[in-house]
Design a protein around this motif. Structure first.
Motif, PDB file in Angstrom:
ATOM      1  N   GLN A  44       0.814  -1.106   0.019  1.00  0.00           N
ATOM      2  CA  GLN A  44       0.136  -0.118  -0.104  1.00  0.00           C
ATOM      3  C   GLN A  44       0.985   1.371  -0.024  1.00  0.00           C
ATOM      4  OE1 GLN A  44      -2.357   0.846   3.663  1.00  0.00           O
ATOM      5  NE2 GLN A  44      -4.085   1.569   2.537  1.00  0.00           N
ATOM      6  N   THR A  68      -0.914   8.170   0.162  1.00  0.00           N
ATOM      7  CA  THR A  68      -2.254   7.887  -0.663  1.00  0.00           C
ATOM      8  C   THR A  68      -2.908   6.869  -0.131  1.00  0.00           C
ATOM      9  OG1 THR A  68      -1.361   6.841  -2.501  1.00  0.00           O
ATOM     10  CG2 THR A  68      -0.989   9.084  -2.641  1.00  0.00           C
ATOM     11  N   LYS A  69      -2.440   5.859   0.404  1.00  0.00           N
ATOM     12  CA  LYS A  69      -3.160   4.968   0.819  1.00  0.00           C
ATOM     13  C   LYS A  69      -3.856   3.918  -0.431  1.00  0.00           C
ATOM     14  CE  LYS A  69      -4.355   6.322   5.402  1.00  0.00           C
ATOM     15  NZ  LYS A  69      -5.341   6.437   6.487  1.00  0.00           N
ATOM     16  N   GLU A  70      -3.337   4.101  -1.530  1.00  0.00           N
ATOM     17  CA  GLU A  70      -3.730   3.153  -2.729  1.00  0.00           C
ATOM     18  C   GLU A  70      -3.134   1.767  -2.335  1.00  0.00           C
ATOM     19  OE1 GLU A  70      -0.982   5.902  -4.999  1.00  0.00           O
ATOM     20  OE2 GLU A  70      -2.415   5.557  -6.701  1.00  0.00           O
ATOM     21  N   VAL A  71      -3.937   0.633  -2.553  1.00  0.00           N
ATOM     22  CA  VAL A  71      -3.435  -0.520  -2.682  1.00  0.00           C
ATOM     23  C   VAL A  71      -3.097  -0.735  -3.879  1.00  0.00           C
ATOM     24  CG1 VAL A  71      -4.258  -2.955  -2.299  1.00  0.00           C
ATOM     25  CG2 VAL A  71      -5.372  -1.131  -0.965  1.00  0.00           C
ATOM     26  N   GLN A 125     -10.798  -3.156   1.928  1.00  0.00           N
ATOM     27  CA  GLN A 125     -10.340  -1.834   2.103  1.00  0.00           C
ATOM     28  C   GLN A 125     -11.705  -1.114   2.353  1.00  0.00           C
ATOM     29  OE1 GLN A 125      -8.394   0.249  -1.184  1.00  0.00           O
ATOM     30  NE2 GLN A 125      -7.236   1.496   0.147  1.00  0.00           N
ATOM     31  N   THR A 168     -11.996   5.982   3.904  1.00  0.00           N
ATOM     32  CA  THR A 168     -10.655   6.135   4.748  1.00  0.00           C
ATOM     33  C   THR A 168      -9.513   5.440   4.210  1.00  0.00           C
ATOM     34  OG1 THR A 168     -11.041   4.420   6.183  1.00  0.00           O
ATOM     35  CG2 THR A 168     -11.662   6.372   6.958  1.00  0.00           C
ATOM     36  N   LYS A 169      -9.829   4.632   3.234  1.00  0.00           N
ATOM     37  CA  LYS A 169      -8.917   3.633   2.461  1.00  0.00           C
ATOM     38  C   LYS A 169      -7.848   2.752   3.598  1.00  0.00           C
ATOM     39  CE  LYS A 169      -8.358   6.481  -1.547  1.00  0.00           C
ATOM     40  NZ  LYS A 169      -7.377   7.252  -2.493  1.00  0.00           N
ATOM     41  N   GLU A 170      -8.357   2.718   4.723  1.00  0.00           N
ATOM     42  CA  GLU A 170      -7.931   1.603   5.646  1.00  0.00           C
ATOM     43  C   GLU A 170      -7.768   0.215   4.955  1.00  0.00           C
ATOM     44  OE1 GLU A 170     -10.982   2.872   8.269  1.00  0.00           O
ATOM     45  OE2 GLU A 170      -9.519   2.544   9.777  1.00  0.00           O
TER      46      GLU A 170
END
Lengths: 127, 127
Positions: free
Chosen positions: A21, A25-28, B21, B25-27
């Protein structure tokens, strides 16, 4: 390192799933697999290494494409069989030239592309 | 549905890895596995279903804990062997009572907890 390794549940093939990740930006970006040596080398060097099941060997992310991943944070899940690697991905993570491997969304019975090709894949893997 | 199913590469056990995901929040909440039927049921109902390898049966996320996942978007990766489910997670995703299963970070030779327990796990699974 042993503190961590004993918490990881490697599967019958000696592998553990690793999600990458982008840290900010928290993009997977992708999911790949690591063996014990890939975990050790990633933590020792700060460059992310995986284990290729099809080629049956370790590989450094970006070693041929230049699209490397730097490790920012190394997380492990509750039952120890999945890792979450917060990384800084240079360029694109996907071999198709897209930022993320998850570029297809299933909607209304169709697969639609949710992101553009950023780099011509033929230019990612010049010999 | 067939358009999607033929793009999914199920493994030798008939399963595909699915990352959940939180959509806003993109967690990254968890990783679990789906069989063909779990994919179909998730898309048909909007509730996320997985396949438990230890119990060898399908389960609806939150069926016993109440911590359900609603599907927001269904994505598939380049080689079709990993799914990314954008979901709306009610409460906590982890059976330990934490929001995410990835609650341990390896740093300076130690595993440290990176998030608190939000719900007493004994209260998550009342008979």
């Amino acid at each position: 390192m042993e503190t961590l390794l004993k918490e990881i549940t490697f599967n019958a093939d000696g592998l553990v799933a690793a999600i990458a990740q982008q840290f900010d930006t928290k993009e997977v970006l992708m999911l790949a697999w690591m063996n014990r040596e890939a975990v050790e080398k990633t933590l020792a060097t700060g460059d992310v290494w995986y284990f290729s099941r099809s080629r049956n060997k370790m590989w450094q992310k970006g070693e041929s494409s230049g699209q490397t991943q730097k490790l920012v944070e190394f997380q492990i899940d509750c039952d120890g069989d999945t890792l979450l690697l917060l990384v800084d991905q240079k360029g694109v993570a996907c071999h198709t030239g897209r930022r993320q491997c998850f570029f297809r969304t299933f909607k209304n019975g169709k697969l639609i592309e949710n992101q553009p090709v950023q780099v011509d894949p033929d230019k990612l893997y010049l010999a």
